[in-house]
Design an enzyme around this catalytic site. Structure first.
Site, PDB file in Angstrom:
ATOM      1  N   ASP A  11       0.870  -1.178   0.000  1.00 46.11           N
ATOM      2  CA  ASP A  11       0.000   0.000   0.000  1.00 46.11           C
ATOM      3  C   ASP A  11       0.908   1.230   0.000  1.00 46.11           C
ATOM      4  O   ASP A  11       1.669   1.452   0.950  1.00 46.11           O
ATOM      5  CB  ASP A  11      -0.863  -0.048   1.263  1.00 46.11           C
ATOM      6  CG  ASP A  11      -1.755   1.159   1.421  1.00 46.11           C
ATOM      7  OD1 ASP A  11      -1.654   2.114   0.618  1.00 46.11           O
ATOM      8  OD2 ASP A  11      -2.556   1.163   2.372  1.00 46.11           O
ATOM      9  N   ASN A  25      -6.444  12.500 -11.125  1.00 46.20           N
ATOM     10  CA  ASN A  25      -7.128  12.909 -12.356  1.00 46.20           C
ATOM     11  C   ASN A  25      -6.931  14.415 -12.500  1.00 46.20           C
ATOM     12  O   ASN A  25      -6.424  15.068 -11.575  1.00 46.20           O
ATOM     13  CB  ASN A  25      -8.604  12.513 -12.336  1.00 46.20           C
ATOM     14  CG  ASN A  25      -9.343  13.117 -11.159  1.00 46.20           C
ATOM     15  OD1 ASN A  25      -9.430  14.332 -11.022  1.00 46.20           O
ATOM     16  ND2 ASN A  25      -9.840  12.263 -10.275  1.00 46.20           N
ATOM     17  N   VAL A  34      -5.980   4.544  -6.012  1.00 43.59           N
ATOM     18  CA  VAL A  34      -4.848   4.991  -5.193  1.00 43.59           C
ATOM     19  C   VAL A  34      -5.035   6.460  -4.787  1.00 43.59           C
ATOM     20  O   VAL A  34      -4.651   6.874  -3.683  1.00 43.59           O
ATOM     21  CB  VAL A  34      -3.511   4.717  -5.920  1.00 43.59           C
ATOM     22  CG1 VAL A  34      -3.294   5.594  -7.104  1.00 43.59           C
ATOM     23  CG2 VAL A  34      -2.347   4.806  -4.960  1.00 43.59           C
ATOM     24  N   ASP A  35      -5.662   7.245  -5.641  1.00 50.03           N
ATOM     25  CA  ASP A  35      -5.961   8.651  -5.349  1.00 50.03           C
ATOM     26  C   ASP A  35      -6.850   8.766  -4.105  1.00 50.03           C
ATOM     27  O   ASP A  35      -6.550   9.536  -3.168  1.00 50.03           O
ATOM     28  CB  ASP A  35      -6.672   9.235  -6.589  1.00 50.03           C
ATOM     29  CG  ASP A  35      -6.769  10.745  -6.597  1.00 50.03           C
ATOM     30  OD1 ASP A  35      -6.142  11.391  -5.734  1.00 50.03           O
ATOM     31  OD2 ASP A  35      -7.472  11.285  -7.484  1.00 50.03           O
ATOM     32  N   SER A 123      -2.259   4.437 -14.281  1.00 46.92           N
ATOM     33  CA  SER A 123      -3.159   4.091 -15.400  1.00 46.92           C
ATOM     34  C   SER A 123      -3.523   2.610 -15.485  1.00 46.92           C
ATOM     35  O   SER A 123      -4.264   2.219 -16.389  1.00 46.92           O
ATOM     36  CB  SER A 123      -2.586   4.541 -16.758  1.00 46.92           C
ATOM     37  OG  SER A 123      -2.620   5.941 -16.893  1.00 46.92           O
ATOM     38  N   TYR A 127      -8.097   3.705 -15.341  1.00 44.88           N
ATOM     39  CA  TYR A 127      -7.765   4.222 -16.673  1.00 44.88           C
ATOM     40  C   TYR A 127      -7.452   3.139 -17.711  1.00 44.88           C
ATOM     41  O   TYR A 127      -7.137   3.437 -18.861  1.00 44.88           O
ATOM     42  CB  TYR A 127      -6.639   5.256 -16.586  1.00 44.88           C
ATOM     43  CG  TYR A 127      -7.121   6.619 -16.098  1.00 44.88           C
ATOM     44  CD1 TYR A 127      -8.457   6.870 -15.831  1.00 44.88           C
ATOM     45  CD2 TYR A 127      -6.216   7.666 -15.907  1.00 44.88           C
ATOM     46  CE1 TYR A 127      -8.894   8.118 -15.386  1.00 44.88           C
ATOM     47  CE2 TYR A 127      -6.650   8.918 -15.470  1.00 44.88           C
ATOM     48  CZ  TYR A 127      -7.989   9.142 -15.210  1.00 44.88           C
ATOM     49  OH  TYR A 127      -8.415  10.381 -14.781  1.00 44.88           O
TER      50      TYR A 127
HETATM   51  N1  AR6 Z   1      -1.277   1.533  -3.071  1.00 41.45           N
HETATM   52  C1  AR6 Z   1      -0.700   1.126  -4.224  1.00 41.45           C
HETATM   53  N2  AR6 Z   1      -1.427   0.874  -5.350  1.00 41.45           N
HETATM   54  C2  AR6 Z   1      -2.767   1.049  -5.289  1.00 41.45           C
HETATM   55  C3  AR6 Z   1      -3.439   1.480  -4.128  1.00 41.45           C
HETATM   56  C4  AR6 Z   1      -2.627   1.720  -2.966  1.00 41.45           C
HETATM   57  N3  AR6 Z   1      -3.161   2.132  -1.800  1.00 41.45           N
HETATM   58  N4  AR6 Z   1      -4.768   1.555  -4.405  1.00 41.45           N
HETATM   59  C5  AR6 Z   1      -4.930   1.178  -5.691  1.00 41.45           C
HETATM   60  N5  AR6 Z   1      -3.736   0.870  -6.233  1.00 41.45           N
HETATM   61  P1  AR6 Z   1      -6.008   3.583 -10.134  1.00 41.45           P
HETATM   62  P2  AR6 Z   1      -5.502   4.998 -12.690  1.00 41.45           P
HETATM   63  C6  AR6 Z   1      -3.409   0.401  -7.600  1.00 41.45           C
HETATM   64  O1  AR6 Z   1      -7.372   3.220 -10.589  1.00 41.45           O
HETATM   65  O2  AR6 Z   1      -5.727   3.747 -13.463  1.00 41.45           O
HETATM   66  C7  AR6 Z   1      -8.881   7.494  -9.644  1.00 41.45           C
HETATM   67  O3  AR6 Z   1     -10.264   7.567  -9.410  1.00 41.45           O
HETATM   68  C8  AR6 Z   1      -4.500  -0.175  -8.435  1.00 41.45           C
HETATM   69  O4  AR6 Z   1      -4.787  -1.530  -8.056  1.00 41.45           O
HETATM   70  O5  AR6 Z   1      -5.835   4.070  -8.744  1.00 41.45           O
HETATM   71  O6  AR6 Z   1      -4.347   5.875 -13.041  1.00 41.45           O
HETATM   72  C9  AR6 Z   1      -8.286   8.845 -10.001  1.00 41.45           C
HETATM   73  O7  AR6 Z   1      -8.935   9.901  -9.326  1.00 41.45           O
HETATM   74  C10 AR6 Z   1      -3.868  -0.096  -9.820  1.00 41.45           C
HETATM   75  O8  AR6 Z   1      -2.945  -1.179 -10.017  1.00 41.45           O
HETATM   76  O9  AR6 Z   1      -5.366   4.748 -11.095  1.00 41.45           O
HETATM   77  C11 AR6 Z   1      -8.497   8.900 -11.480  1.00 41.45           C
HETATM   78  O10 AR6 Z   1      -9.804   9.344 -11.785  1.00 41.45           O
HETATM   79  C12 AR6 Z   1      -3.054   1.199  -9.742  1.00 41.45           C
HETATM   80  O11 AR6 Z   1      -2.966   1.522  -8.345  1.00 41.45           O
HETATM   81  C13 AR6 Z   1      -8.326   7.475 -11.930  1.00 41.45           C
HETATM   82  O12 AR6 Z   1      -8.680   6.682 -10.787  1.00 41.45           O
HETATM   83  C14 AR6 Z   1      -3.680   2.382 -10.468  1.00 41.45           C
HETATM   84  O13 AR6 Z   1      -5.091   2.316 -10.370  1.00 41.45           O
HETATM   85  C15 AR6 Z   1      -6.901   7.158 -12.303  1.00 41.45           C
HETATM   86  O14 AR6 Z   1      -6.834   5.842 -12.795  1.00 41.45           O
END
Ligand code: AR6
Length: 175
Positions: A11, A25, A34-35, A123, A127
């Site tokens: 995490d 975003n 993650v955001d 992404s 995304y």
């Molecule tokens: N630590 C590490 N990795 C994580 C965590 C964490 N705590 N939580 C999720 N991941 P994503 P994107 C992973 O969707 O595709 C958001 O709503 C997750 O499993 O977080 O760039 C933003 O506001 C995946 O492998 O980011 C944007 O609207 C990776 O992080 C949009 O999502 C990225 O998944 C961005 O989408």
């Protein structure tokens, strides 16, 4: 000396490194994935700083591929570097845009004087990018900076959620 580049499963919000990167975003005002986890763990100070960015330099939002730093609120890191990955569901399929997220985040970290930085798999979630491709682009982008002799933090750690994404990054680092 060459930096350490590594991939761990975990995490990103618990990482005690100088900087952690947020897959944000363009609104900079939070979201899911993650955001959402970073904002939840950092508390209101982070959102306040993001709102200030939106009121000033990033009135129209943070463009895809760019990166900007804030403090880290209650997180153990010192800074959060926000970057916006390309969204496949919106036809953003150019790997150069994804590579720019990694290189621009490294530039911001270096300007801050960060000695260590953690990246998520930008992404690879909402995304819609394939984890193997994200891993290849990320590792190539970071290695490109190092091979080009440009200054980068001494520790660059990919922090991945789940074994599948961790395996993708391990394979890319071994290639
Ligand atoms: N630590 C590490 N990795 C994580 C965590 C964490 N705590 N939580 C999720 N991941 P994503 P994107 C992973 O969707 O595709 C958001 O709503 C997750 O499993 O977080 O760039 C933003 O506001 C995946 O492998 O980011 C944007 O609207 C990776 O992080 C949009 O999502 C990225 O998944 C961005 O989408």
């Amino acid at each position: 000396m060459d930096p350490t580049i590594e991939a761990v499963e975990g995490d990103i919000t618990t990482q005690r490194l100088d900087a952690i990167v947020n897959a944000a975003n363009s609104s900079l005002l939070g979201g899911g994935g993650v955001d959402g986890a970073i904002h939840a763990a950092a508390g209101p100070a982070l959102l306040r700083e993001c709102r200030e960015l939106r009121a000033g330099r990033y009135r129209d939002g943070l463009p895809v591929g760019e990166a900007v730093a804030t403090g880290a609120g209650d997180l153990p890191a010192r800074w959060v570097i926000h970057t916006v990955g390309p969204n496949r569901h919106r036809g953003q399929t150019d790997p150069a845009l994804l590579a720019a997220c990694f290189t621009h985040s490294l530039d911001v970290a270096t300007e801050l004087g960060a000695g260590s930085i953690a990246f998520p798999a930008i992404s690879a979630g909402v995304y819609g990018w394939d984890a193997d491709e994200v891993a290849r682009v990320a590792v190539d982008a970071v290695r490109g900076r190092v091979d080009g002799g440009e200054p980068v933090p001494g520790l660059i750690r990919f922090v991945l959620f789940g074994q599948r994404v961790h395996d993708a990054f391990r394979a890319a680092l071994q290639a």
